[in-house]
Design a protein around this motif. Structure first.
Motif, PDB file in Angstrom:
ATOM      1  N   ARG A  60      13.608  -1.704   0.475  1.00 28.94           N
ATOM      2  CA  ARG A  60      12.932  -2.574  -0.485  1.00 28.94           C
ATOM      3  C   ARG A  60      12.423  -3.854   0.172  1.00 28.94           C
ATOM      4  NH1 ARG A  60      16.575  -2.194  -4.575  1.00 28.94           N
ATOM      5  NH2 ARG A  60      17.707  -3.986  -3.807  1.00 28.94           N
TER       6      ARG A  60
ATOM      7  N   ASP B 164       3.102  -4.375  -1.527  1.00 28.95           N
ATOM      8  CA  ASP B 164       3.771  -3.684  -2.626  1.00 28.95           C
ATOM      9  C   ASP B 164       4.541  -4.693  -3.465  1.00 28.95           C
ATOM     10  OD1 ASP B 164       2.796  -1.391  -1.502  1.00 28.95           O
ATOM     11  OD2 ASP B 164       4.700  -0.748  -0.658  1.00 28.95           O
ATOM     12  N   GLU B 165       4.594  -4.441  -4.751  1.00 30.80           N
ATOM     13  CA  GLU B 165       5.316  -5.321  -5.674  1.00 30.80           C
ATOM     14  C   GLU B 165       6.358  -4.501  -6.425  1.00 30.80           C
ATOM     15  OE1 GLU B 165       5.084  -8.485  -5.764  1.00 30.80           O
ATOM     16  OE2 GLU B 165       3.220  -8.832  -4.690  1.00 30.80           O
ATOM     17  N   PHE B 166       7.321  -5.210  -7.007  1.00 26.32           N
ATOM     18  CA  PHE B 166       8.407  -4.560  -7.739  1.00 26.32           C
ATOM     19  C   PHE B 166       8.468  -5.090  -9.159  1.00 26.32           C
ATOM     20  CE2 PHE B 166       9.557  -4.160  -3.348  1.00 26.32           C
ATOM     21  CZ  PHE B 166      10.113  -2.898  -3.262  1.00 26.32           C
TER      22      PHE B 166
ATOM     23  N   ARG C 203       2.906   0.554  -5.528  1.00 24.93           N
ATOM     24  CA  ARG C 203       1.991   0.468  -4.390  1.00 24.93           C
ATOM     25  C   ARG C 203       0.717  -0.227  -4.850  1.00 24.93           C
ATOM     26  NH1 ARG C 203       3.813   5.954  -3.983  1.00 24.93           N
ATOM     27  NH2 ARG C 203       1.918   6.597  -5.051  1.00 24.93           N
TER      28      ARG C 203
ATOM     29  N   ARG D  22       9.241   0.176  -7.126  1.00 30.43           N
ATOM     30  CA  ARG D  22       8.122  -0.225  -6.269  1.00 30.43           C
ATOM     31  C   ARG D  22       6.788   0.234  -6.856  1.00 30.43           C
ATOM     32  NH1 ARG D  22       7.436  -1.194  -0.632  1.00 30.43           N
ATOM     33  NH2 ARG D  22       9.679  -0.887  -0.400  1.00 30.43           N
TER      34      ARG D  22
ATOM     35  N   ARG E 238       7.702  -4.615   2.413  1.00 33.15           N
ATOM     36  CA  ARG E 238       6.663  -4.551   1.390  1.00 33.15           C
ATOM     37  C   ARG E 238       5.303  -4.232   1.977  1.00 33.15           C
ATOM     38  NH1 ARG E 238       7.734  -9.381  -2.835  1.00 33.15           N
ATOM     39  NH2 ARG E 238       8.399  -7.933  -4.431  1.00 33.15           N
TER      40      ARG E 238
ATOM     41  N   GLU F 289      15.769   2.221  -5.055  1.00 30.69           N
ATOM     42  CA  GLU F 289      15.400   2.206  -3.646  1.00 30.69           C
ATOM     43  C   GLU F 289      16.405   1.363  -2.861  1.00 30.69           C
ATOM     44  OE1 GLU F 289      11.493   0.665  -1.286  1.00 30.69           O
ATOM     45  OE2 GLU F 289      11.161   1.639  -3.206  1.00 30.69           O
TER      46      GLU F 289
END
Length: 163
Positions: free
Chosen positions: A118, A62-64, A77, A75, A121, A113
């Motif tokens: 967080r 997962d990246e932010f 997915r 976030r 990931r 979040e």
């Protein structure tokens, strides 16, 4: 379709041993692909999604992305090609905002979040991974796109082996 996608389509997506689940006919007899010499001709691994350390699981962590208005991180997915495209397009947007978040209709007033959540990931080796070779993809057909003109996608498509 990658071998992993074909395996999932056939309903055998548990063990992730696609060479055992794809059978071929040789001289009127069926044999699993891993028992044939055909795999030595399979050389399109750069066109597959990144895999884990055992090479069995397709994985993108997962990246932010930080909102340009409220500075909260949201976030994204990265489980499917569509989710990777949503993240990719949001990353290219110069001023991404919370209202553009694809999963729920939120605005900048929505809570961020928790930091403890967080930090997870989704790395298969370590929940609080900072980024390792298992969970960081440097390019595959799942997260790079033929119809995108960004430098990263163009370079990947020019250097990847044809599928």
């Amino acid at each position: 379709m990658t071998p992993y996608d074909f395996e999932k389509h056939s309903g055998k997506d548990g063990a992730r041993k696609w060479t055992h689940h794809i059978w071929v006919s040789i001289d009127e007899e069926k044999a699993p692909l891993h028992k044939t010499v055909l795999l030595k001709y399979y050389k399109h691994t750069s066109n597959e999604a990144s895999t884990s350390c055992r090479g069995k699981r397709i994985f993108h962590r997962d990246e932010f992305i930080r909102c340009s208005r409220c500075k909260k991180e949201r976030r994204f997915r990265m489980r499917t090609k569509e989710e990777c495209r949503i993240y990719h397009d949001a990353l290219l947007a110069r001023r991404w905002k919370c209202v553009n978040w694809p999963y729920d209709k939120i605005d900048c007033d929505a809570g961020e979040e928790r930091s403890s959540r967080r930090s997870c990931r989704g790395c298969p080796r370590l929940p609080a991974c900072e980024g390792c070779t298992t969970c960081v993809c440097l390019g595959c057909l799942k997260c790079r796109f033929k119809d995108c003109n960004c430098r990263t996608c163009v370079d990947f498509m020019q250097n990847a082996e044809p599928s």
